[in-house]
Motif scaffolding. Sequence first.
Motif, PDB file in Angstrom:
ATOM      1  N   PHE A 179      37.000  18.359  41.723  1.00 22.34           N
ATOM      2  CA  PHE A 179      36.313  19.652  41.748  1.00 22.34           C
ATOM      3  C   PHE A 179      37.293  20.820  41.664  1.00 22.34           C
ATOM      4  O   PHE A 179      36.875  21.953  41.579  1.00 22.34           O
ATOM      5  CB  PHE A 179      35.494  19.807  43.038  1.00 22.34           C
ATOM      6  N   GLY A 180      38.605  20.549  41.730  1.00 20.50           N
ATOM      7  CA  GLY A 180      39.576  21.628  41.778  1.00 20.50           C
ATOM      8  C   GLY A 180      39.845  22.229  40.420  1.00 20.50           C
ATOM      9  O   GLY A 180      40.903  22.032  39.823  1.00 20.50           O
ATOM     10  N   ARG A 181      38.907  22.957  39.897  1.00 20.37           N
ATOM     11  CA  ARG A 181      39.048  23.562  38.573  1.00 20.37           C
ATOM     12  C   ARG A 181      38.949  25.083  38.677  1.00 20.37           C
ATOM     13  O   ARG A 181      38.597  25.635  39.720  1.00 20.37           O
ATOM     14  CB  ARG A 181      37.938  23.058  37.646  1.00 20.37           C
ATOM     15  N   LYS A 182      39.217  25.749  37.556  1.00 24.28           N
ATOM     16  CA  LYS A 182      39.040  27.199  37.527  1.00 24.28           C
ATOM     17  C   LYS A 182      37.565  27.567  37.632  1.00 24.28           C
ATOM     18  O   LYS A 182      37.202  28.608  38.159  1.00 24.28           O
ATOM     19  CB  LYS A 182      39.635  27.772  36.227  1.00 24.28           C
ATOM     20  N   GLN A 183      36.714  26.711  37.082  1.00 27.96           N
ATOM     21  CA  GLN A 183      35.276  26.938  37.163  1.00 27.96           C
ATOM     22  C   GLN A 183      34.699  26.081  38.279  1.00 27.96           C
ATOM     23  O   GLN A 183      34.987  24.894  38.372  1.00 27.96           O
ATOM     24  CB  GLN A 183      34.598  26.575  35.830  1.00 27.96           C
ATOM     25  N   GLY A 184      33.872  26.666  39.117  1.00 31.60           N
ATOM     26  CA  GLY A 184      33.227  25.896  40.174  1.00 31.60           C
ATOM     27  C   GLY A 184      34.161  25.593  41.325  1.00 31.60           C
ATOM     28  O   GLY A 184      35.006  26.406  41.698  1.00 31.60           O
ATOM     29  N   GLY A 185      34.009  24.398  41.916  1.00 37.86           N
ATOM     30  CA  GLY A 185      34.847  23.999  43.035  1.00 37.86           C
ATOM     31  C   GLY A 185      34.025  23.397  44.155  1.00 37.86           C
ATOM     32  O   GLY A 185      32.802  23.275  44.065  1.00 37.86           O
ATOM     33  N   LEU A 186      34.718  22.992  45.228  1.00 36.94           N
ATOM     34  CA  LEU A 186      34.083  22.419  46.410  1.00 36.94           C
ATOM     35  C   LEU A 186      34.136  23.438  47.539  1.00 36.94           C
ATOM     36  O   LEU A 186      35.199  23.931  47.890  1.00 36.94           O
ATOM     37  CB  LEU A 186      34.803  21.128  46.827  1.00 36.94           C
ATOM     38  N   PHE A 187      32.975  23.757  48.110  1.00 34.85           N
ATOM     39  CA  PHE A 187      32.873  24.759  49.162  1.00 34.85           C
ATOM     40  C   PHE A 187      32.336  24.095  50.426  1.00 34.85           C
ATOM     41  O   PHE A 187      31.364  23.343  50.370  1.00 34.85           O
ATOM     42  CB  PHE A 187      31.928  25.889  48.736  1.00 34.85           C
ATOM     43  N   VAL A 188      32.975  24.367  51.554  1.00 34.03           N
ATOM     44  CA  VAL A 188      32.529  23.820  52.844  1.00 34.03           C
ATOM     45  C   VAL A 188      32.060  24.989  53.705  1.00 34.03           C
ATOM     46  O   VAL A 188      32.827  25.897  54.002  1.00 34.03           O
ATOM     47  CB  VAL A 188      33.658  23.049  53.549  1.00 34.03           C
ATOM     48  N   PHE A 189      30.780  24.957  54.098  1.00 33.40           N
ATOM     49  CA  PHE A 189      30.185  26.034  54.881  1.00 33.40           C
ATOM     50  C   PHE A 189      29.841  25.529  56.277  1.00 33.40           C
ATOM     51  O   PHE A 189      29.154  24.512  56.435  1.00 33.40           O
ATOM     52  CB  PHE A 189      28.920  26.566  54.202  1.00 33.40           C
ATOM     53  N   THR A 190      30.303  26.236  57.293  1.00 29.83           N
ATOM     54  CA  THR A 190      29.967  25.947  58.682  1.00 29.83           C
ATOM     55  C   THR A 190      29.178  27.125  59.250  1.00 29.83           C
ATOM     56  O   THR A 190      29.221  28.228  58.695  1.00 29.83           O
ATOM     57  CB  THR A 190      31.237  25.726  59.514  1.00 29.83           C
ATOM     58  N   PRO A 191      28.439  26.935  60.347  1.00 28.38           N
ATOM     59  CA  PRO A 191      27.686  28.053  60.933  1.00 28.38           C
ATOM     60  C   PRO A 191      28.614  29.199  61.313  1.00 28.38           C
ATOM     61  O   PRO A 191      29.685  28.984  61.884  1.00 28.38           O
ATOM     62  CB  PRO A 191      27.025  27.433  62.167  1.00 28.38           C
ATOM     63  N   THR A 192      28.199  30.403  60.996  1.00 27.45           N
ATOM     64  CA  THR A 192      29.031  31.588  61.224  1.00 27.45           C
ATOM     65  C   THR A 192      28.208  32.672  61.905  1.00 27.45           C
ATOM     66  O   THR A 192      27.083  32.952  61.480  1.00 27.45           O
ATOM     67  CB  THR A 192      29.595  32.128  59.898  1.00 27.45           C
TER      68      THR A 192
END
Length: 372
Positions: free
Chosen positions: A75-88
Amino acid sequence: MRAIGIILAGGNNNKMRELSSKRAIAAMPIAGCYRSIDFSLSNMSNSHIQKVAVLTQYNAKSLNEHLSSSKWWDFGRKQGGLFVFTPTITVDNSWWFRGTADAIYQNLSFLKNSHEPYVVIASGDGIYKLDFNKVLEYHISKKADVTVVCKDMPSNEDVSRFGVLKMNEDARIEEFDEKPMVAKSNTISTGIYVIRRRQLIELIERCAGEDRHDFVKDILIRYKNLKRIYGYKIKDYWSNISTVESYFKTNMDFLKPEIRDYFFRQYPDIYSKVDDLPPAKYNPGADVKNSLISSGCIINGQVENSIVFKKVFVGNNCVIKNSIILNDVYLGDNIHIENCIVESRDTIRANSYHCGEDGIKIVVEKNERYVL
């Protein structure tokens, strides 16, 4: 692919007993060197989904470490990617995720800032292979509002822990019961959904406005007669690891040659974070039968019908049968383990005996390791 991915990996589950006391279910080790979430991530990567969000909450430390680099799933590209979301905590919100719909609502900007027309939603505790492109094509051909990936379970399987559904001849879902006491069907939801992005935003905002928080109960079940919700049946291997029994059975399935061939040798592949460890070492006296032994292990005793994860030391005259030994376990000499799951980073004293008599026993010992 014209879709973004969302993986729901934040729920708590007391059916895993001690195994979930220090890790999320999505971070549970599978088949020697994988984590549960690897299967959903790999399926999205293989389906050319470029942009994936993982929503974590409960005991997320181990899971966040595993997801620290997106390169393992490409997923490590210029387009898109991997996102990890935790409660904020924000100015407008001080809640933890109160349900699956609320988890998506608290990260709604991810959907609004994306441009892909569709969203693939999956859970982090499923073990399967699936081409999401085929599901999306089916979704478009049916002109569906939501497509639910489902599977027919064997008649002797207890389906009360799943969402149970009934479809008509056109595969449109007419009945949907979440974890029913008495199931009217053996067709279950696998927790994988395809929906149009704008439609999802609209439904999630409506749920939040009505103080509703669960995606299945407050969207799928509530709107089943108002929206065009269809089922897409899969016939290949699929398993859910949300209980100790199902987790044990799923791992043991990998001792079957046809399951190993399906996941490890047939395209597409399943990817995971790679550790730089030496191959397993079998010392004189080691006897291994029908078992998976991971890298970094040192085997001195007898291992039969078992799965031994990374960096496990098995002492002299040990007998391990029909068991799962998780990562970084030290087993002293003359230990007998049968029908057990040994928690990771445990040190089991020499001359110990552990056997699951009436089911699967979970062994948790935190003894010190003495260097002689």
